[in-house]
Every structure is written in structure tokens, then in C-alpha cells.
Enzyme design. Structure first.
Site, PDB file in Angstrom:
ATOM      1  N   GLU A   1      -1.431  -5.392   9.286  1.00 57.58           N
ATOM      2  CA  GLU A   1      -0.638  -4.649  10.251  1.00 57.58           C
ATOM      3  C   GLU A   1      -1.192  -4.794  11.665  1.00 57.58           C
ATOM      4  OE1 GLU A   1       0.747  -1.057   7.201  1.00 57.58           O
ATOM      5  OE2 GLU A   1      -0.180  -0.561   9.110  1.00 57.58           O
TER       6      GLU A   1
ATOM      7  N   ASP B   1       0.830  -1.204   0.000  1.00 57.14           N
ATOM      8  CA  ASP B   1       0.000   0.000   0.000  1.00 57.14           C
ATOM      9  C   ASP B   1       0.861   1.250   0.000  1.00 57.14           C
ATOM     10  OD1 ASP B   1       0.867  -0.128   2.606  1.00 57.14           O
ATOM     11  OD2 ASP B   1      -1.117  -0.103   3.525  1.00 57.14           O
TER      12      ASP B   1
ATOM     13  N   GLU C   1       9.199  -3.424  10.892  1.00 58.06           N
ATOM     14  CA  GLU C   1       9.588  -2.146  10.302  1.00 58.06           C
ATOM     15  C   GLU C   1      10.026  -1.176  11.396  1.00 58.06           C
ATOM     16  OE1 GLU C   1       7.996   1.347   7.241  1.00 58.06           O
ATOM     17  OE2 GLU C   1       6.792  -0.468   7.568  1.00 58.06           O
TER      18      GLU C   1
END
Length: 269
Positions: A111, A41, A178
């Protein structure tokens, strides 16, 4: 294809992943040996020119997944589930995930930990391979107060470890970290039985991912800001500078990941 890749990773082979959004680059990346193409995305930023990923829709992800699948029919494709496509209830998440799989994805990425563990388990139990995304989660950028390193405190590090272990127990195929401390990513990688993918998470992960436009050094921020005001993230590296061509830059990245030469300490937190 996914099972073959996971078997190689279990045997110690590093996974090289890059984002990809169209058929032409998909073909180039596949020929260069990239293991996984992530239809991210992040396209909201690098393709659509937005300042974050929050405006990306399911239709956007379906469209770009189809393009990538056409260009790389023999490469593992991971697709991000966009914001608001999976958070509210597992049944909606499953319906949207199945749509992305029908478009060509081999696994989807969601996520967050916590409540998302149950969603991940539900997807897996219904035949959808999942990658869990922990640490800095771009879809929560407003809640997190910007682009900030996660897992720096003992409490937050423990919570991330707990989430990663819960996701592994739920049956996810991979966990992506991340912008977390390299030492934490290494610790978690050693504590779970699924591959980990790092972006700004150090060299201790099972594999690495970069945004393609960062690897090529061509992203200069959202369209509403001056290019000179953009600062590339610490974990990015322009492989095109030395490679001389797109094909060579991608090949150099793959080789550097496979040989454990990327990321270096300067790319980590």
C-alpha cells in the site's frame, strides 16, 4: 500464469479478481473463472472479526496463502503484505515478500505511493512481482481519518497520478485503486502501461476486485458491533441474491466484469 494474464489484459480482456482465504473457496472461485485470488489482509475483518486490518500478521498471511494455493494451484494468487512487514526498509520487505511467494503467492501487494516506490522497485529487481495499492489504503485508516474517498481534490488527484506513473516505471505488474473518483481512475489507467484493478474506482479500470463476503452479502461488520449498524460500502454488490448459489453468484460476477457490466455508475464515486 501471471505473464499470461497480463498479456490477456493488454489485449483488452477484463480481469476478475476476488478475495479468498481458504482452499474450499479457492477451488470454487477458480472453477468459476476468477482470474486472480487475492489473499487480502481484509481477513482481519471478515475472518477474524476486527474493525480494521492492522492486527493481521505475516503468519496469518502465510497460513492463508498456503490454503488458497492448495485449492487453486493453476490460478494467479496475489497476497497482501500486512502492516509493518514492508514499510521500514526494502531488505525486510524483500525477505517477507519472498516468504509469501514461497507459500504460494505469485505477486504481493503493498500500500501507498511516495517512499513505497523505491520499495516496489527493489522487490521487482529482486524477482518479486508487485501490485501497488493506491487511493484509500486500509493500513493507513487511522492516518486518513476513516474510510474516506481519496483523490477528490486537484492536488491529491495529481499526486495519485504521479504515484501511479512512478510505480509503473518501477516495474510493478498492476496498480489497484480503492475508493477514488471513477474519472480519475480512468485517466490514470489510460496514462500507464500496466493493468489497473478497481474497487470503488469505476468501470474504467482494467479489472475489478471485491471482497468475497461482500459479493455473497454475508459480512455484517466487526464482531464488537451490532449487525444492524453495518452499512455495506457503495461499491459492493450482493451477487448471491440473484444467483441462488455461491457458484452461480461467482460466475455472474466474473461474467459481469468481463462484459463491462460491473461496476455500474451507482457503485462508483
Amino acid at each position: 500464469m501471471l505473464n499470461t494474464l497480463l498479456t490477456k489484459a493488454a489485449a483488452g480482456e477484463k480481469i476478475a479478481m476476488l478475495t479468498c482465504y481458504d482452499a474450499t473457496f479457492a477451488k470454487v472461485l477458480a472453477l468459476a473463472g476468477v482470474d486472480v485470488l487475492l489473499v487480502g489482509d481484509s481477513l482481519g475483518m471478515v475472518i477474524q472479526g476486527a474493525s480494521n486490518t492492522l492486527e493481521v500478521t505475516m503468519q496469518d498471511m502465510i497460513y492463508h496463502t498456503r490454503l488458497v494455493a492448495k485449492g487453486a494451484p493453476h490460478t494467479v494468487i496475489m497476497t497482501d503484505m500486512p502492516a509493518c512487514s514492508y514499510e521500514h526498509d526494502p531488505q525486510t520487505a524483500l525477505a517477507n515478500a519472498q516468504t509469501l511467494m514461497a507459500a504460494g503467492a505469485h505477486l504481493v501487494k503493498i500500500e501507498g505511493g511516495g517512499e513505497m516506490v523505491a520499495t516496489a522497485r527493489y522487490l521487482v529487481e529482486n524477482g518479486v512481482p508487485v501490485c501497488a495499492h493506491l487511493g484509500f489504503t486500509p493500513q493507513s485508516v487511522e492516518k486518513l481519518g476513516g474510510y474516506k474517498i481519496q483523490g477528490k481534490t486537484e492536488e491529491s488527484a495529481q499526486a495519485m497520478l504521479t504515484d501511479a506513473q512512478a510505480m509503473a516505471q518501477a516495474g510493478v505488474s498492476m496498480v489497484l485503486f480503492e475508493m477514488i473518483p471513477a474519472a480519475l481512475a480512468t485517466e490514470i489507467t489510460q496514462s500507464i502501461n500496466v493493468p489497473t484493478i478497481g474497487i470503488g474506482a469505476g468501470a474504467g479500470c482494467t479489472g475489478q476486485v471485491l471482497v468475497l463476503q461482500d459479493l455473497l452479502g454475508i459480512y455484517s461488520g466487526p464482531t464488537d458491533k451490532a449487525p444492524q449498524d453495518y452499512k455495506a460500502p457503495r461499491f459492493a454488490q450482493n451477487f448471491l441474491q440473484q444467483g441462488g448459489s455461491v457458484q452461480q453468484a461467482v460466475s455472474d460476477y466474473v461474467q459481469a466484469v468481463k462484459e463491462g457490466r460491473f461496476p455500474e455508475d451507482r457503485h462508483s464515486y
